[in-house]
Motif scaffolding. Structure first.
Motif, PDB file in Angstrom:
ATOM      1  N   VAL A  41      29.868   3.660   9.019  1.00  0.00           N
ATOM      2  CA  VAL A  41      29.539   4.920   8.347  1.00  0.00           C
ATOM      3  C   VAL A  41      30.689   5.345   7.445  1.00  0.00           C
ATOM      4  N   LYS A  42      31.916   5.204   7.916  1.00  0.00           N
ATOM      5  CA  LYS A  42      33.085   5.562   7.117  1.00  0.00           C
ATOM      6  C   LYS A  42      33.151   4.726   5.839  1.00  0.00           C
ATOM      7  N   GLU A  43      32.978   3.411   5.965  1.00  0.00           N
ATOM      8  CA  GLU A  43      33.005   2.537   4.796  1.00  0.00           C
ATOM      9  C   GLU A  43      31.891   2.876   3.820  1.00  0.00           C
ATOM     10  N   ALA A  44      30.695   3.148   4.341  1.00  0.00           N
ATOM     11  CA  ALA A  44      29.544   3.439   3.486  1.00  0.00           C
ATOM     12  C   ALA A  44      29.751   4.723   2.692  1.00  0.00           C
ATOM     13  N   VAL A  45      30.266   5.768   3.325  1.00  0.00           N
ATOM     14  CA  VAL A  45      30.468   7.044   2.622  1.00  0.00           C
ATOM     15  C   VAL A  45      31.539   6.890   1.557  1.00  0.00           C
ATOM     16  N   GLU A  46      32.611   6.168   1.855  1.00  0.00           N
ATOM     17  CA  GLU A  46      33.681   5.996   0.882  1.00  0.00           C
ATOM     18  C   GLU A  46      33.243   5.129  -0.304  1.00  0.00           C
ATOM     19  N   LYS A  47      32.331   4.169  -0.080  1.00  0.00           N
ATOM     20  CA  LYS A  47      31.850   3.333  -1.182  1.00  0.00           C
ATOM     21  C   LYS A  47      30.767   4.032  -1.997  1.00  0.00           C
ATOM     22  N   MET A  48      29.888   4.785  -1.340  1.00  0.00           N
ATOM     23  CA  MET A  48      28.765   5.414  -2.038  1.00  0.00           C
ATOM     24  C   MET A  48      29.189   6.626  -2.853  1.00  0.00           C
ATOM     25  N   PHE A  49      30.151   7.378  -2.377  1.00  0.00           N
ATOM     26  CA  PHE A  49      30.569   8.604  -3.050  1.00  0.00           C
ATOM     27  C   PHE A  49      32.020   8.438  -3.493  1.00  0.00           C
ATOM     28  N   SER A  50      32.217   8.285  -4.794  1.00  0.00           N
ATOM     29  CA  SER A  50      33.570   8.046  -5.304  1.00  0.00           C
ATOM     30  C   SER A  50      34.424   9.291  -5.115  1.00  0.00           C
ATOM     31  N   GLY A  51      35.667   9.098  -4.728  1.00  0.00           N
ATOM     32  CA  GLY A  51      36.588  10.200  -4.509  1.00  0.00           C
ATOM     33  C   GLY A  51      36.544  10.784  -3.117  1.00  0.00           C
ATOM     34  N   ALA A  52      35.626  10.293  -2.269  1.00  0.00           N
ATOM     35  CA  ALA A  52      35.517  10.795  -0.896  1.00  0.00           C
ATOM     36  C   ALA A  52      36.413   9.968   0.015  1.00  0.00           C
ATOM     37  N   LYS A  53      37.282  10.644   0.761  1.00  0.00           N
ATOM     38  CA  LYS A  53      38.145   9.985   1.740  1.00  0.00           C
ATOM     39  C   LYS A  53      37.808  10.552   3.110  1.00  0.00           C
ATOM     40  N   VAL A  54      37.356   9.703   3.996  1.00  0.00           N
ATOM     41  CA  VAL A  54      36.868  10.142   5.305  1.00  0.00           C
ATOM     42  C   VAL A  54      38.032  10.267   6.278  1.00  0.00           C
ATOM     43  N   GLN A  55      38.100  11.424   6.931  1.00  0.00           N
ATOM     44  CA  GLN A  55      39.101  11.657   7.962  1.00  0.00           C
ATOM     45  C   GLN A  55      38.580  11.231   9.320  1.00  0.00           C
ATOM     46  N   SER A  56      37.344  11.647   9.660  1.00  0.00           N
ATOM     47  CA  SER A  56      36.759  11.278  10.951  1.00  0.00           C
ATOM     48  C   SER A  56      35.242  11.250  10.852  1.00  0.00           C
ATOM     49  N   VAL A  57      34.630  10.547  11.805  1.00  0.00           N
ATOM     50  CA  VAL A  57      33.173  10.445  11.891  1.00  0.00           C
ATOM     51  C   VAL A  57      32.776  10.724  13.332  1.00  0.00           C
ATOM     52  N   ASN A  58      31.865  11.670  13.521  1.00  0.00           N
ATOM     53  CA  ASN A  58      31.284  11.951  14.840  1.00  0.00           C
ATOM     54  C   ASN A  58      29.816  11.560  14.797  1.00  0.00           C
ATOM     55  N   ILE A  59      29.351  10.858  15.828  1.00  0.00           N
ATOM     56  CA  ILE A  59      27.979  10.351  15.848  1.00  0.00           C
ATOM     57  C   ILE A  59      27.221  10.950  17.025  1.00  0.00           C
ATOM     58  N   VAL A  60      25.953  11.307  16.765  1.00  0.00           N
ATOM     59  CA  VAL A  60      25.067  11.856  17.786  1.00  0.00           C
ATOM     60  C   VAL A  60      23.808  11.002  17.823  1.00  0.00           C
ATOM     61  N   ASN A  61      23.465  10.472  19.003  1.00  0.00           N
ATOM     62  CA  ASN A  61      22.217   9.738  19.183  1.00  0.00           C
ATOM     63  C   ASN A  61      21.130  10.727  19.561  1.00  0.00           C
ATOM     64  N   LEU A  62      20.039  10.743  18.810  1.00  0.00           N
ATOM     65  CA  LEU A  62      18.926  11.644  19.068  1.00  0.00           C
ATOM     66  C   LEU A  62      17.740  10.833  19.568  1.00  0.00           C
ATOM     67  N   THR A  63      17.312  11.095  20.787  1.00  0.00           N
ATOM     68  CA  THR A  63      16.157  10.374  21.325  1.00  0.00           C
ATOM     69  C   THR A  63      14.881  10.989  20.798  1.00  0.00           C
ATOM     70  N   GLY A  64      13.841  10.168  20.698  1.00  0.00           N
ATOM     71  CA  GLY A  64      12.560  10.641  20.179  1.00  0.00           C
ATOM     72  C   GLY A  64      11.878  11.595  21.142  1.00  0.00           C
ATOM     73  N   LYS A  65      11.091  12.493  20.574  1.00  0.00           N
ATOM     74  CA  LYS A  65      10.377  13.467  21.396  1.00  0.00           C
ATOM     75  C   LYS A  65       9.065  12.876  21.900  1.00  0.00           C
ATOM     76  N   LYS A  66       8.626  13.357  23.057  1.00  0.00           N
ATOM     77  CA  LYS A  66       7.329  12.935  23.571  1.00  0.00           C
ATOM     78  C   LYS A  66       6.241  13.665  22.799  1.00  0.00           C
ATOM     79  N   ARG A  67       5.233  12.935  22.387  1.00  0.00           N
ATOM     80  CA  ARG A  67       4.095  13.502  21.669  1.00  0.00           C
ATOM     81  C   ARG A  67       2.812  13.022  22.347  1.00  0.00           C
ATOM     82  N   ARG A  68       1.776  13.823  22.204  1.00  0.00           N
ATOM     83  CA  ARG A  68       0.510  13.500  22.829  1.00  0.00           C
ATOM     84  C   ARG A  68      -0.608  13.608  21.811  1.00  0.00           C
ATOM     85  N   ARG A  69      -1.534  12.674  21.868  1.00  0.00           N
ATOM     86  CA  ARG A  69      -2.735  12.737  21.039  1.00  0.00           C
ATOM     87  C   ARG A  69      -3.903  12.441  21.967  1.00  0.00           C
ATOM     88  N   GLY A  70      -4.553  13.488  22.401  1.00  0.00           N
ATOM     89  CA  GLY A  70      -5.595  13.329  23.398  1.00  0.00           C
ATOM     90  C   GLY A  70      -4.976  12.976  24.737  1.00  0.00           C
TER      91      GLY A  70
END
Length: 99
Positions: A41-70
């Motif tokens: 993620v750090k490498e991608a942000v620094e390559k995609m956005f010129s002039g951006a220098k990343v200090q830190s990256v925090n990651i959150v895993n989000l699990t999918g919600k339960k859904r019902r159809r009938g």
């Protein structure tokens, strides 16, 4: 670990009230690929956005919600969210400029 290129890592920016308020502290929030690591993620942000220098990256895993159809139960897809903090001397990310 997946063989991800930098343009496959960052999927979309997260546009919520909380993420917009944290932009004043140079913290930007993105949905990223579920197999991406902090280093990728750090490498991608620094390559995609010129002039951006990343200090830190925090990651959150989000699990999918339960859904019902009938009588059938299912889940929405899992997601991964990354909060990227830029250095104080870094330029702002232009994708969020008009929001």
């Amino acid at each position: 670990m997946a063989d991800l290129k930098y343009y496959d890592v960052v999927l979309t920016p997260v546009v919520t009230e909380k993420s917009m308020n944290s932009m004043a502290d140079k913290k930007y929030t993105f949905y990223v690929h579920t197999d991406a690591t902090k280093l990728q993620v750090k490498e991608a942000v620094e390559k995609m956005f010129s002039g951006a220098k990343v200090q830190s990256v925090n990651i959150v895993n989000l699990t999918g919600k339960k859904r019902r159809r009938g009588m059938t139960f299912g889940r929405t897809a899992d997601r991964k969210k990354a909060v990227v903090t830029l250095t104080p001397d870094s330029e702002d990310i232009e994708i969020f400029a008009g929001l």
